[in-house]
Write a protein that holds these residues in place. Structure first.
Motif, PDB file in Angstrom:
ATOM      1  N   UNK A  70       0.833  -1.209   0.000  1.00  0.00           N
ATOM      2  CA  UNK A  70       0.000   0.000   0.000  1.00  0.00           C
ATOM      3  C   UNK A  70       0.866   1.257   0.000  1.00  0.00           C
ATOM      4  N   UNK A  71       1.890   1.291   0.870  1.00  0.00           N
ATOM      5  CA  UNK A  71       2.750   2.475   0.941  1.00  0.00           C
ATOM      6  C   UNK A  71       3.522   2.699  -0.356  1.00  0.00           C
ATOM      7  N   UNK A  72       4.102   1.612  -0.901  1.00  0.00           N
ATOM      8  CA  UNK A  72       4.866   1.737  -2.142  1.00  0.00           C
ATOM      9  C   UNK A  72       3.955   2.158  -3.292  1.00  0.00           C
ATOM     10  N   UNK A  73       2.759   1.611  -3.353  1.00  0.00           N
ATOM     11  CA  UNK A  73       1.809   1.969  -4.418  1.00  0.00           C
ATOM     12  C   UNK A  73       1.427   3.442  -4.331  1.00  0.00           C
ATOM     13  N   UNK A  74       1.191   3.929  -3.113  1.00  0.00           N
ATOM     14  CA  UNK A  74       0.831   5.346  -2.961  1.00  0.00           C
ATOM     15  C   UNK A  74       2.003   6.260  -3.310  1.00  0.00           C
ATOM     16  N   UNK A  76      -6.848   2.353   2.885  1.00  0.00           N
ATOM     17  CA  UNK A  76      -6.054   2.697   4.052  1.00  0.00           C
ATOM     18  C   UNK A  76      -6.631   2.197   5.356  1.00  0.00           C
ATOM     19  N   UNK A  77      -7.670   1.373   5.283  1.00  0.00           N
ATOM     20  CA  UNK A  77      -8.309   0.844   6.483  1.00  0.00           C
ATOM     21  C   UNK A  77      -8.021  -0.647   6.591  1.00  0.00           C
ATOM     22  N   UNK A  78      -7.157  -1.016   7.526  1.00  0.00           N
ATOM     23  CA  UNK A  78      -6.816  -2.420   7.725  1.00  0.00           C
ATOM     24  C   UNK A  78      -7.401  -2.971   9.016  1.00  0.00           C
ATOM     25  N   UNK A  79      -7.663  -2.079   9.978  1.00  0.00           N
ATOM     26  CA  UNK A  79      -8.176  -2.511  11.278  1.00  0.00           C
ATOM     27  C   UNK A  79      -9.629  -2.978  11.176  1.00  0.00           C
ATOM     28  N   UNK A  80     -10.436  -2.246  10.421  1.00  0.00           N
ATOM     29  CA  UNK A  80     -11.862  -2.565  10.322  1.00  0.00           C
ATOM     30  C   UNK A  80     -12.105  -3.963   9.742  1.00  0.00           C
ATOM     31  N   UNK A  81     -11.501  -4.328   8.592  1.00  0.00           N
ATOM     32  CA  UNK A  81     -11.740  -5.690   8.088  1.00  0.00           C
ATOM     33  C   UNK A  81     -11.209  -6.769   9.019  1.00  0.00           C
ATOM     34  N   UNK A  82     -10.151  -6.459   9.781  1.00  0.00           N
ATOM     35  CA  UNK A  82      -9.625  -7.434  10.740  1.00  0.00           C
ATOM     36  C   UNK A  82     -10.646  -7.721  11.838  1.00  0.00           C
ATOM     37  N   UNK A  84      -6.330  -3.949  -3.849  1.00  0.00           N
ATOM     38  CA  UNK A  84      -5.538  -3.135  -2.919  1.00  0.00           C
ATOM     39  C   UNK A  84      -4.540  -2.259  -3.662  1.00  0.00           C
ATOM     40  N   UNK A  85      -3.796  -2.868  -4.594  1.00  0.00           N
ATOM     41  CA  UNK A  85      -2.746  -2.145  -5.319  1.00  0.00           C
ATOM     42  C   UNK A  85      -3.327  -1.069  -6.223  1.00  0.00           C
ATOM     43  N   UNK A  86      -4.358  -1.407  -6.990  1.00  0.00           N
ATOM     44  CA  UNK A  86      -4.954  -0.436  -7.909  1.00  0.00           C
ATOM     45  C   UNK A  86      -5.582   0.733  -7.150  1.00  0.00           C
ATOM     46  N   UNK A 122     -18.656   1.037   2.167  1.00  0.00           N
ATOM     47  CA  UNK A 122     -19.443   2.219   1.813  1.00  0.00           C
ATOM     48  C   UNK A 122     -19.196   3.369   2.789  1.00  0.00           C
ATOM     49  N   UNK A 123     -18.971   3.040   4.048  1.00  0.00           N
ATOM     50  CA  UNK A 123     -18.716   4.071   5.065  1.00  0.00           C
ATOM     51  C   UNK A 123     -17.316   4.659   4.906  1.00  0.00           C
ATOM     52  N   UNK A 124     -16.298   3.800   4.757  1.00  0.00           N
ATOM     53  CA  UNK A 124     -14.906   4.259   4.656  1.00  0.00           C
ATOM     54  C   UNK A 124     -14.682   5.030   3.356  1.00  0.00           C
TER      55      UNK A 124
END
Length: 459
Positions: free
Chosen positions: A79-83, A385-391, A299-301, A441-443
């Motif tokens: 994610x960081x490298x892609x951004x 950028x949201x990884x906590x919510x799906x976890x 994620x990458x796109x 939809x919220x994020x």
């Protein structure tokens, strides 16, 4: 112009062709990674005993627990490298690359230590039968020596994926995969090493794939090139990688832990069902990885487009990835079920084990498409950028529901069957996918619906 045409354009043009160009080599790479363990099971299934097959199969969830944690952590790098690439921030990208490799080394050493010291305790907790436990311990203790190369490979591959390069990791895994199969046969047939032989072959193959990805990164002529003397931790980047990667890694661990509970339930049916479940799990894993290729694609796109402030493409990317994963799941799942007896026969020649494997495969095969939807929604949220919510959703939805299923319905004598045990999977996939879609939809509202001017390059 020739070189430019070979690159995958994530920011402009038709999405489907670009996403397929990215996902298909990634899918093939995942198949080859799966073949590492599949060849282990196939070789011991045909040239070893049923107990040897059960031993290797019963360690799958334990091995996946730590291996998937690396993949989760490397998502932060991707994610960081892609951004950085989307934002043309090549200066920051160089720091991300070198920090990621240092973090991969540390994660690999940590996981190897945990695996080597705790594998017996965990296998015992999983109710591994005494007749199988010594062989399972032999396999895991050798396998965990390969944790460092596995971790470094995954972080290195994440950097290549961020650059839109999925073919190189595929080539590396073809080479290491062929090496793994050949060494499996040599160690087991010629040297009679049994489970120790297939574990040793896997470690050697993992080391080879790590070496190849490091050589590739060392030969690059852009900001993703690695220099050994620059590999060090940048704590700000470490924090950002961990902020995205730890929840993803934790999510993978939680899934593995729930699968370990299910493995314990499988073990209660005896070695024949253990062997059948191990063979079936390796067949339906091909369904999962075929769909799962569209998770890192999303994620990458999405990450690249957010970096470039191309916000209007976010929903289009998500819809395209969902459709691709679902269709792939239906097609591959149907093939797996239709040819179930033939495919299970690759892993074991025991008719009773094949019959047990068919029970599992017919229960989860075609419904696996629902898992594809769940995974893509997870990937889309990580791209946002949201990884906590799906976890958290995975913890409560997929894993929590399965544990409740086993603790309640499965304990009723009437429903204490092999088939009902695996019905927990499609039920949990459906519930989790719906909740993830609501979270998406919220994020998504954090970002504008329209594009903004592209950032200026930073060198």
């Amino acid at each position: 112009m020739i070189l430019k045409s070979k690159k995958i354009d994530m920011l402009d043009g038709a999405l489907l062709p670009s996403m397929l160009r990215f996902a298909l080599p990634l899918m093939a790479s995942s198949v080859l990674q799966l073949l590492f363990n599949a060849s282990d099971i196939a070789v011991v299934g045909h040239f070893g005993s049923t107990h040897s097959l059960a031993a290797v199969g019963s360690t799958t969830t334990l091995v996946s627990l730590l291996t998937n944690f690396f993949i989760g952590l490397s998502i932060g790098t991707n994610v960081l490298a892609s951004r950085c690439l989307g934002a043309n921030n090549f200066k920051l990208l160089r720091h991300v690359v070198h920090t990621s490799l240092a973090l991969g080394l540390i994660a690999g050493v940590f996981s190897a230590t945990v695996g080597l010291t705790q594998s017996e305790r965990i296998l015992t907790w999983m109710q591994t039968p005494d007749s199988v436990l010594p062989l399972s311990l032999t396999y895991t203790r050798i396998f965990f020596f390969g944790m460092v190369p596995t971790a470094i490979y995954n972080f290195g591959a994440a950097i290549l994926y961020a650059n839109g390069e999925t073919k190189k990791p595929l080539i590396f895994l073809i080479i290491s995969g062929i090496t793994n199969v050949i060494l499996n046969l040599v160690f087991v047939i010629c040297f009679h090493m049994d489970v120790a032989g297939v574990a040793t072959a896997t470690v050697i193959a993992q080391t080879l794939s790590m070496t190849l990805v490091l050589i590739s990164l060392g030969k690059r002529r852009d900001s993703s090139r690695i220099f050994i003397n620059q590999i060090r931790l940048n704590w700000n980047i470490v924090w950002n990688i961990l902020k995205l990667g730890v929840p993803a890694g934790f999510q993978s661990i939680v899934f593995s832990l729930s699968n370990m509970v299910i493995q314990s339930a499988i073990n209660s049916f005896g070695p024949v069902y253990m062997a059948g479940a191990a063979a079936s799990q390796n067949v339906d894993c091909f369904i999962w990885i075929s769909m799962n290729a569209f998770q890192p694609t999303a994620t990458t796109f999405i990450s690249r487009n957010i970096g470039a402030k191309r916000y209007a493409r976010i929903n289009k990317i998500t819809r395209c990835a969902l459709a691709c994963a679902f269709v792939t799941g239906i097609i591959v799942g149907s093939i797996a079920v239709f040819f179930g007896t033939l495919l299970l026969g690759v892993y074991t020649g025991d008719p009773a084990a094949i019959a047990a494997g068919l029970l599992r495969l017919r229960t989860v095969g075609i419904p696996y498409a629902l898992c594809g939807l769940m995974d893509v929604m997870t990937g889309a949220l990580r791209g946002l950028g949201s990884s906590f919510i799906p976890a958290v959703i995975a913890l409560l939805g997929a894993c929590g529901l399965r544990l409740v299923w086993i603790a309640t319905l499965f304990q009723i004598p009437k429903y204490h069957t092999f088939t009902l045990l695996f019905l927990s999977y499609p039920v949990s996939w459906t519930v989790t996918a719906v909740v993830l879609a609501i979270a998406y939809l919220i994020v998504r509202r954090k970002y504008p619906a329209h594009d903004e001017p592209a950032p200026a390059p930073v060198f």
